[in-house]
Design an enzyme around this catalytic site. Structure first.
Site, PDB file in Angstrom:
ATOM      1  N   ALA A 188     -49.899  16.646  -6.858  1.00 23.29           N
ATOM      2  CA  ALA A 188     -49.561  17.955  -7.438  1.00 23.29           C
ATOM      3  C   ALA A 188     -49.215  18.964  -6.355  1.00 23.29           C
ATOM      4  CB  ALA A 188     -50.734  18.471  -8.282  1.00 23.29           C
ATOM      5  N   GLY A 189     -48.151  19.706  -6.577  1.00 24.47           N
ATOM      6  CA  GLY A 189     -47.753  20.703  -5.587  1.00 24.47           C
ATOM      7  C   GLY A 189     -46.715  21.657  -6.139  1.00 24.47           C
ATOM      8  N   ARG A 217     -50.656  19.877 -15.786  1.00 26.61           N
ATOM      9  CA  ARG A 217     -50.953  21.089 -16.560  1.00 26.61           C
ATOM     10  C   ARG A 217     -50.176  21.167 -17.861  1.00 26.61           C
ATOM     11  NH1 ARG A 217     -51.053  26.525 -13.121  1.00 26.61           N
ATOM     12  NH2 ARG A 217     -51.930  27.161 -15.114  1.00 26.61           N
ATOM     13  N   TYR A 276     -45.717  26.450   2.519  1.00 29.50           N
ATOM     14  CA  TYR A 276     -45.650  25.024   2.221  1.00 29.50           C
ATOM     15  C   TYR A 276     -45.944  24.181   3.465  1.00 29.50           C
ATOM     16  CZ  TYR A 276     -43.767  20.734   0.082  1.00 29.50           C
ATOM     17  OH  TYR A 276     -43.606  19.468  -0.433  1.00 29.50           O
ATOM     18  N   LYS A 328     -49.056  21.565   3.835  1.00 26.62           N
ATOM     19  CA  LYS A 328     -48.834  20.143   4.064  1.00 26.62           C
ATOM     20  C   LYS A 328     -49.388  19.689   5.412  1.00 26.62           C
ATOM     21  CE  LYS A 328     -46.948  19.104   0.156  1.00 26.62           C
ATOM     22  NZ  LYS A 328     -47.665  18.225  -0.803  1.00 26.62           N
ATOM     23  N   GLY A 380     -41.363  14.020 -12.342  1.00 24.70           N
ATOM     24  CA  GLY A 380     -40.894  13.874 -10.977  1.00 24.70           C
ATOM     25  C   GLY A 380     -41.491  12.699 -10.230  1.00 24.70           C
ATOM     26  N   THR A 433     -34.619  14.920  -6.696  1.00 22.00           N
ATOM     27  CA  THR A 433     -35.525  15.416  -7.733  1.00 22.00           C
ATOM     28  C   THR A 433     -34.811  16.485  -8.559  1.00 22.00           C
ATOM     29  OG1 THR A 433     -36.389  17.153  -6.284  1.00 22.00           O
ATOM     30  CG2 THR A 433     -37.541  15.022  -6.251  1.00 22.00           C
ATOM     31  N   SER A 468     -45.596  15.943   3.527  1.00 20.96           N
ATOM     32  CA  SER A 468     -44.161  16.219   3.596  1.00 20.96           C
ATOM     33  C   SER A 468     -43.774  16.283   5.065  1.00 20.96           C
ATOM     34  CB  SER A 468     -43.837  17.553   2.918  1.00 20.96           C
ATOM     35  OG  SER A 468     -42.529  17.995   3.241  1.00 20.96           O
TER      36      SER A 468
END
Length: 253
Positions: free
Chosen positions: A90-91, A37, A163, A167, A16, A198, A151
């Site tokens: 990373a998220g 990961r 989220y 953020k 991504g 994405t 974001s």
């Protein structure tokens, strides 16, 4: 900072947005430490970076595990001899309304696990990686840059209590770290993307995707490469620190 031969670590670098940033930076001569990961996607991303013209190494790491983060960043410095940049990318998402009710009766609530897992990865992971990157930069005398990927949801987006909270926290860390780390020659900046093209948006129903595009003044989704270009701009501009750059097609939540 000159990108040529600089060492940039990217969390979530296997796919991504993380991979897009890695490939662009590699094309400009940066050496990449890719953290994720999933070993398979990491190796694919590393090969893409090498094809783009630079060196890349992979590190399998769970950013919420303090010991793994410490070991990973120590290994990066051992392998490359320095660390000049970190992109905290990373998220995860676990979207849902805080409470959902019908006819005066609550039918569903956001699970605590969904709240905590997003805070763990998206905020605590950023803290752990930022702290370790700063430690390594200071101890190796490598002046550097930390970029937190935030974001526009940091302003509050319906269905994203977890989220949005994470953020907003990531964004708040930017000026704090910029002020604390300036004495060591370390800058900190943030990027707040809007809706991007994405894998997640590609899986949306066509009617939902069109409705999303219609809400954006530029009438299109952002491209990962446009966020990558913003990251490169930040890395190369030595007088930028403590600010969030919004890249959202003029959309404001």
């Amino acid at each position: 900072m000159k990108l040529q031969d600089s060492v940039i670590a990217i969390t979530g670098g296997g796919q991504g947005l993380g991979r897009a940033m890695a490939e662009l930076l590699a094309s400009r001569g940066a050496r990449l430490a890719l953290i994720d990961r999933v070993p398979e996607t990491l190796e694919e991303a590393a090969e893409a970076c090498k094809k783009a013209g630079s060196d890349a190494k992979t590190y399998v790491c769970n950013v919420v595990e303090e010991g793994e983060v410490e070991t990973t960043f120590a290994a990066i410095v051992k392998d490359f001899g320095q660390l000049n940049g970190l992109i905290n990318n990373a998220g995860i998402v676990r979207d849902g309304l805080m409470v959902k009710a019908k006819e005066g009766r609550v039918e569903k609530r956001m699970e605590l696990d969904h709240w905590q897992s997003v805070l763990d990865v998206n905020l605590t992971g950023v803290f752990l990686c930022g702290r370790e990157a700063a430690t390594q930069m200071i101890e190796t005398g490598s002046q550097g840059v930390i970029i937190n990927i935030a974001s526009i949801s940091r302003a509050g987006n319906m269905g994203q209590s977890n989220y949005s909270a994470a953020k907003a926290g990531v964004s708040a860390l930017v000026p704090v770290w910029a002020k604390e780390l300036a004495r060591y020659g370390i800058r900190c900046m943030g990027i707040a993307p809007g809706f991007l093209r994405t894998e997640m948006t590609a899986s949306m129903k066509p009617e939902a995707l069109e409705k999303m595009k219609a809400s954006i003044p530029l009438k299109r989704l952002g491209e990962p490469e446009e966020i990558a270009a913003t990251a490169a701009f930040i890395l190369e501009n030595d007088y930028m620190s403590g600010r969030i750059i919004e890249v959202d097609g003029a959309l404001r939540l």
